[in-house]
Design a protein around this motif. Structure first.
Motif: not given
Length: 107
Positions: A80-85
């Motif tokens: 999720l953090w990769d996608i959100t960033e």
């Protein structure tokens, strides 16, 4: 077939993240980027997407990234953090009129 389904799920997650960030900021999403899933262990290369290594500006070879010129997000890891960033990078670029120094603009 599994790759196609995963690609679709990743694309949905990216678009959901863009919507969530836009909603939080109270802005409209002007358009959506192309989204590509290129898992770290994939035998496909960046070049198979028409992307040269010189166009990629990221902190590491196996990280997700946003391609500014192509208006595309390449997801290397479905966390999720990769996608959100990367969704945030896209939205920032799509909504601002930042002038980027072309000699430094590798994406």
């Amino acid at each position: 077939m599994k790759h196609i389904e995963t690609q679709r799920r990743i694309e949905e997650k990216v678009y959901d993240a863009i919507e969530e960030i836009a909603s939080e900021l109270g802005v409209e999403v002007p358009f959506y980027p192309e989204v590509y899933w290129l898992p770290k262990r994939s035998k496909r290369s960046l070049e198979s997407f028409g992307i040269s290594r010189g166009e990629v500006y990221s902190s590491g070879e196996n990280t997700s990234f946003y391609l500014r010129r192509a208006r595309a997000i390449v997801v290397r890891d479905s966390h999720l953090w990769d996608i959100t960033e990367e969704a945030g990078h896209f939205l920032h670029d799509a909504l601002t009129k930042l002038k980027i120094n072309r000699s430094k603009d590798r994406d």
